[in-house]
Write an enzyme that holds these catalytic residues in place. Structure first.
Site, PDB file in Angstrom:
ATOM      1  CG  ASP A  34      -2.030   0.980   1.169  1.00 37.84           C
ATOM      2  OD1 ASP A  34      -1.742   2.181   0.954  1.00 37.84           O
ATOM      3  OD2 ASP A  34      -3.194   0.588   1.320  1.00 37.84           O
ATOM      4  CB  ILE A  35       1.513   3.995  -2.438  1.00 33.62           C
ATOM      5  CG1 ILE A  35       0.098   4.316  -2.883  1.00 33.62           C
ATOM      6  CG2 ILE A  35       2.267   3.158  -3.456  1.00 33.62           C
ATOM      7  CD1 ILE A  35       0.055   5.210  -4.114  1.00 33.62           C
ATOM      8  CD  GLN A  97     -14.627  -0.715  -2.137  1.00 27.24           C
ATOM      9  OE1 GLN A  97     -15.809  -0.923  -1.855  1.00 27.24           O
ATOM     10  NE2 GLN A  97     -13.956  -1.440  -3.010  1.00 27.24           N
ATOM     11  CG  HIS A 103      -8.797  -3.104  -1.694  1.00 23.54           C
ATOM     12  ND1 HIS A 103      -9.701  -2.458  -2.497  1.00 23.54           N
ATOM     13  CD2 HIS A 103      -8.606  -2.306  -0.629  1.00 23.54           C
ATOM     14  CE1 HIS A 103     -10.041  -1.307  -1.956  1.00 23.54           C
ATOM     15  NE2 HIS A 103      -9.407  -1.189  -0.802  1.00 23.54           N
TER      16      HIS A 103
END
Ligand code: AMP
Length: 139
Positions: A34-35, A97, A103
Site C-alpha cells: 500500500d503506497i 472504500q 481488496h
C-alpha cells in the site's frame, strides 16, 4: 450491485499500466505494498476477477484471496517481526472504500493502528521497497 469500472487504479495495476511494489502473484490474486500505509509493511491483496465489493466477488476468488492473505500475513510476521496482523476490508463508499476493486488490507500491527486515517500520507518508495524485500524473503 455496484458496476465495475475497468479504469480504476487496481485494474490498471493488474493490466501493468501503472506500477506497483509487488509481493506475490498467482493465477487468481496479486499482493502489493500500500503506497499510503497505516503501518510499516501494510499490504493489499486483490483478486484478478473484476469485483467492486465482497458482495460481487465469487466464492472461488474470495477463497483465493484468503489463501494469499495467509501467505502475506505469515511473511509479515516472519520477515518484519510483526507480532500481530490486522485485516481490514471495506465495502462501498459508505464504509470508506476509496478504490472500487475488491481488496483486503493486510496490516502488521494492532487495532489501534487502524484508528489512524488511511490513504492519507504517501510513503517513501525506496523505504516501501526495503520492507517489501523483507516480506518477499520470508514468503
Ligand atoms: P480503501 O479505502 O479500502 O479502498 O483502500 C484503498 C487503499 O489503496 C488505500 O489504503 C490506499 O493507500 C491504497 N492505494 C491507492 N492507490 C494505490 C496504488 N497506486 N498503489 C498501492 N496502493 C494504493
Amino acid at each position: 450491485m455496484s458496476s465495475y469500472d475497468p479504469q480504476n487504479i487496481f485494474a490498471k495495476i493488474l493490466r501493468g499500466e501503472i506500477p506497483c511494489i509487488k509481493l506475490h502473484e498467482d493465477e487468481h490474486t496479486l499482493a502489493f505494498m500500500d503506497i499510503m500505509p497505516q503501518t510499516e509493511g501494510h499490504a493489499l491483496v486483490i483478486p484478478k476477477e473484476p469485483a467492486v465489493t465482497l458482495f460481487e466477488l465469487s466464492d472461488a476468488a474470495a477463497a483465493a484471496c484468503m489463501a494469499t492473505v495467509r501467505k502475506i500475513g505469515n511473511a509479515q510476521k516472519k520477515g518484519l517481526g510483526a507480532d500481530g496482523v490486522v485485516l481490514m476490508q471495506l465495502n462501498g463508499p459508505g464504509a470508506g472504500q476509496t478504490v472500487p476493486h475488491f481488496h483486503i488490507h493486510v496490516i502488521p500491527g494492532s487495532l489501534a493502528d487502524l484508528r489512524k486515517p488511511h490513504a492519507t500520507h504517501m510513503a517513501d518508495t525506496a523505504h516501501l521497497k526495503t520492507l517489501a524485500e523483507k516480506i518477499i524473503a520470508a514468503l
